[in-house]
Write an enzyme that holds these catalytic residues in place. Structure first.
Site, PDB file in Angstrom:
ATOM      1  N   ASN A  58       0.831  -1.206   0.000  1.00  0.00           N
ATOM      2  CA  ASN A  58       0.000   0.000   0.000  1.00  0.00           C
ATOM      3  C   ASN A  58       0.866   1.257   0.000  1.00  0.00           C
ATOM      4  OD1 ASN A  58      -2.402  -1.415   0.077  1.00  0.00           O
ATOM      5  ND2 ASN A  58      -2.841  -0.996   2.217  1.00  0.00           N
ATOM      6  N   ARG A 385     -10.590  -4.277 -14.254  1.00  0.00           N
ATOM      7  CA  ARG A 385      -9.540  -5.217 -13.822  1.00  0.00           C
ATOM      8  C   ARG A 385     -10.111  -6.626 -13.881  1.00  0.00           C
ATOM      9  NH1 ARG A 385      -5.632  -1.941 -11.414  1.00  0.00           N
ATOM     10  NH2 ARG A 385      -6.423  -0.106 -10.301  1.00  0.00           N
ATOM     11  N   ARG A 415      -4.661   1.396 -13.518  1.00  0.00           N
ATOM     12  CA  ARG A 415      -3.265   1.485 -13.075  1.00  0.00           C
ATOM     13  C   ARG A 415      -2.716   0.148 -12.584  1.00  0.00           C
ATOM     14  NH1 ARG A 415      -3.518   6.062 -10.212  1.00  0.00           N
ATOM     15  NH2 ARG A 415      -2.729   7.351 -11.901  1.00  0.00           N
ATOM     16  N   HIS A 445     -14.793   3.399 -15.197  1.00  0.00           N
ATOM     17  CA  HIS A 445     -14.653   2.576 -13.998  1.00  0.00           C
ATOM     18  C   HIS A 445     -15.948   1.828 -13.672  1.00  0.00           C
ATOM     19  CE1 HIS A 445     -13.997   2.122  -9.485  1.00  0.00           C
ATOM     20  NE2 HIS A 445     -12.878   1.634  -9.980  1.00  0.00           N
ATOM     21  N   TYR A 478     -12.482  -9.318  -1.775  1.00  0.00           N
ATOM     22  CA  TYR A 478     -13.144  -8.027  -1.583  1.00  0.00           C
ATOM     23  C   TYR A 478     -14.628  -8.243  -1.324  1.00  0.00           C
ATOM     24  CZ  TYR A 478      -9.075  -5.892  -4.011  1.00  0.00           C
ATOM     25  OH  TYR A 478      -7.817  -5.488  -4.384  1.00  0.00           O
ATOM     26  N   ARG A 574     -13.965   2.972   4.461  1.00  0.00           N
ATOM     27  CA  ARG A 574     -12.810   2.126   4.733  1.00  0.00           C
ATOM     28  C   ARG A 574     -11.514   2.913   4.790  1.00  0.00           C
ATOM     29  NH1 ARG A 574     -11.507  -0.750  -0.101  1.00  0.00           N
ATOM     30  NH2 ARG A 574      -9.724   0.628  -0.319  1.00  0.00           N
ATOM     31  N   HIS A 602     -15.284  -3.157   0.101  1.00  0.00           N
ATOM     32  CA  HIS A 602     -15.193  -2.527  -1.214  1.00  0.00           C
ATOM     33  C   HIS A 602     -16.544  -2.075  -1.771  1.00  0.00           C
ATOM     34  CE1 HIS A 602     -13.984  -2.429  -5.618  1.00  0.00           C
ATOM     35  NE2 HIS A 602     -12.960  -1.808  -5.054  1.00  0.00           N
TER      36      HIS A 602
END
Length: 717
Positions: A58, A385, A415, A445, A478, A574, A602
């Protein structure tokens, strides 16, 4: 003196900054929350190591992206100020460096205790110096046979210029002397080498960087090695696509491939040293990289912790069972019978899946059926993703083979997933898929899939809208919602969405869906205004929001206004939270909680009002400016009574969590929730999923027995 400074600072602070905190410093507090899971006594020992690894990765990404972006801003616009605290980019960076240093110290203290406890299970990380003669003999032979031939050491002097140090690559850095001359030496640690070497018949190992470090004197045999250490440089990886114009004749995928090559060559932003540190000798390296002292960090924890998961996997099953979380397998959804047509079941009722408690296989079954159903005419989906060996891609290719019209809107700029997305885009396009890449200045997204089916001259749209990616791997890690519906208004919105994306039209209108960057933020503000009016008229009101991060200044201001007007606002955030709750006269009606546990929270849920007129949305979007104003996002209303009830039950469980839940206080810091319920929402959701599928299986079994009895009786007569 301090009191005077505080008074001056208070006078100089504009009122608009008094209830917000800097997003970067808020993120560091969140990552400290992750780190402290490694110190939590309720967390199994090997899971603690994973949390150290997560904290480390992270922080790596934070420095590469967020600090990299601030570094760019500090060069381009030195006067630009953060709209949460009024800090310039340079001031933010200096505060980040200052706040990061104690995190390294805390990480080292926690990791040291974990290593000591692991020794009780004979899981030992060795340095070369502590090896006994047998292990030293084994590892020396291993070094000369397997490591030494792959090394490319180099010296740095007048004839040998300083090389480019690759982003996050480990190096052995040495100070060398030879006949009254001094120079630097570098040994890049090749990626082809394993991260660690396990000693045969044991759970004991040595890190590759420790092994090569031990042989530095042998490697630089014609020099006297005055000093050696292990180091890595972190570079700015925030490639600015807007400053890299695409050639008219250049293929977009080829353009992205070229952009990715730049990532490892951008400016250094941080320098790390592992264990062995000498300021006198290391300042030469720092100066070569043009870094300041506050950008240098020393750690006794390995710089790269990615090997953690492989190491744990290599351990005997008995040890893993004892030192990791109890195994949990995502359960089948009791709301869909996998042996029957998903489409026919969706014709009767909507379905909500809750990952990872319920399996993504249910959605994959939906996609597989769509790929092979003769009545399905088209499949349209957005991909941000996906897993490396993706079943989603497999079924899309299957659909193309079966002559379905398949459209995939794939975001090449996700990314660190760019290469994987480029590969999948090429694979799908070669198979005959229509590929859309989205917009120049807006990442797509959204998580939306629509299947169109024509049966008996009737066209029906089946839509899936989610809060998370179409990724089988992350669906096990998640917490996310996936909503499946045959609601035709939503389906028509979904079809309209893909048409607008294909035409580069961001200004499309929709009947039910909220789509950023045009209608999401405005509608959220409108719904908050509605709650304000209810409060002013003494009507029942309230707002509940669950998200990963809150940074959008316009929505923050509106939430503060609602708080001041008496609207009760509860948020589960979160990560980054730029609003400071509980401030008298400002945010005293706002409560913010955070859950960090076994699974990464998530899901995004937005609830406005109470009672029958309550509005409930699930979304791909966080309340961040990048999501509401700079990305294409989708929020979907939940109108099905049973699903609304389930989401509210889930939220209630999350708000009861006093084991993995924390509350953000008036200082913007996390504090324990002292309610003594000893309730973990994630444990509750696991148990509920197991219980519900057992009840469903029992019901189906009893129904089957009853059918057999009826059949038997009918045969008798």
């Amino acid at each position: 003196m301090n009191e005077t400074n505080n008074i001056i600072r208070k006078k100089e602070t504009p009122s608009k900054y008094k209830y917000t905190q800097n997003r970067e410093l808020s993120w560091l507090k969140f990552n400290q929350r992750v780190l402290r899971e490694a110190a939590d006594e309720t967390v199994p020992l090997l899971e603690k190591v994973k949390f150290i690894s997560i904290f480390t990765s992270n922080l790596d990404e934070f420095y590469m992206i967020r600090c990299g972006s601030l570094y760019d801003i500090s060069l381009v616009d030195k006067k630009l100020r953060d709209n949460k605290t009024g800090l310039t980019a340079k001031e933010q960076l200096n505060l980040i460096y200052e706040k990061t240093a104690p995190l390294y110290k805390e990480k080292d203290e926690i990791y040291s205790k974990i290593l000591a406890k692991l020794r009780e299970y004979r899981i030992i990380r060795h340095s070369f110096d502590e090896l006994d003669s047998l292990k030293r003999k084994y590892i020396t032979q291993y070094f000369y046979e397997n490591v030494s031939p792959l090394l490319s050491p180099q010296i740095i002097d007048l004839r040998h210029p300083f090389p480019h140090m690759i982003n996050k690559k480990l190096y052995i850095y040495s100070i060398l002397e030879n006949e009254n001359t001094r120079c630097m030496g570098l040994i890049p640690i090749p990626k082809q080498l394993p991260a660690y070497v396990m000693f045969p018949g044991t759970h004991e190992y040595i890190l590759m960087e420790e092994l090569i470090y031990a042989f530095a004197e042998k490697i630089f045999s014609n020099y006297t090695v005055k000093y050696s250490t292990i180091t890595a440089v972190t570079r700015n990886a925030d490639v600015n696509l807007q400053n890299s114009p695409i050639d008219e004749d250049e293929d977009y995928r080829h353009y992205m491939k070229n952009i990715l090559k730049k990532r490892n060559r951008l400016a250094p932003i941080r320098l790390e040293f592992y264990k062995y540190y000498n300021h006198k000798y290391n300042k030469n390296l720092r100066r070569k990289l043009d870094l300041h002292k506050n950008q240098v960090f020393v750690t006794n924890t390995p710089i790269n912790m990615d090997y953690t998961y492989d190491l744990i996997d290599s351990l005997p099953q008995q040890i893993k069972e004892e030192l990791t979380f109890p195994e949990f397998k995502s359960q089948k959804s009791p709301n869909l019978n996998t042996k029957k047509s998903v489409f026919k079941q969706l014709d009767k009722k909507d379905v909500l899946l809750f990952y990872p408690y319920e399996s993504m296989n249910t959605f994959l079954g939906f996609l597989k059926e769509a790929a092979n159903d003769d009545d399905v005419t088209s499949i349209k989906i957005t991909l941000y993703r996906v897993a490396r060996s993706s079943q989603v891609i497999k079924y899309l290719l299957e659909a193309i083979e079966n002559e379905k019209d398949v459209t995939v809107l794939i975001e090449l700029r996700a990314r660190f997933d760019e290469k994987n997305n480029i590969y999948n885009a090429e694979l799908l396009e070669e198979a005959g898929c229509q590929i859309i890449y989205g917009f120049e200045n807006y990442k797509v997204h959204s998580k939306i899939c629509v299947v169109t089916r024509k049966s008996k001259n009737k066209i029906t749209h089946y839509t899936q809208i989610g809060t998370g990616n179409y990724n089988e791997k992350t669906a096990k890690l998640y917490t996310d919602y996936a909503y499946l519906t045959s609601n035709q208004t939503i389906g028509e919105d979904a079809i309209r969405f893909f048409k607008n994306m294909a035409l580069s039209n961001l200004n499309g209108t929709y009947d039910k869906l909220l789509v950023a960057p045009t209608s999401l933020r405005n509608n959220i503000i409108k719904y908050i205004d509605e709650e304000i009016k209810k409060s002013e008229n003494n009507m029942e009101n309230g707002i509940i929001m669950k998200m990963n991060s809150l940074t959008d200044r316009k929505i923050i201001n509106k939430l503060v206004e609602a708080s001041q007007k008496g609207v009760k606002i509860t948020m589960i955030i979160r990560g980054i939270c730029c609003i400071i709750p509980g401030l008298p006269g400002k945010t005293d009606n706002i409560e913010v909680r955070s859950i960090v546990g076994r699974y990464l929270e998530h899901s995004r849920i937005y609830i406005f009002g109470k009672g029958s007129d309550r509005k409930i949305y699930i979304s791909s979007a966080d309340i961040m400016t990048r999501n509401t104003a700079k990305r294409v996002e989708v929020a979907c209303p939940i109108e099905d009574f049973d699903i609304r009830k389930r989401i509210l039950e889930d939220i209630e469980a999350m708000l009861k969590d006093d084991i993995k839940g924390r509350r953000i206080n008036k200082k913007g810091d996390y504090e324990y929730i002292k309610e003594q319920k000893q309730f973990s929402s994630q444990d509750f959701f696991q148990k509920r999923a197991i219980k519900e599928i057992k009840e469903y299986n029992t019901y189906e079994e009893n129904k089957s027995i009853f059918r057999r009895i009826i059949d038997y009786i009918q045969q008798l007569f």
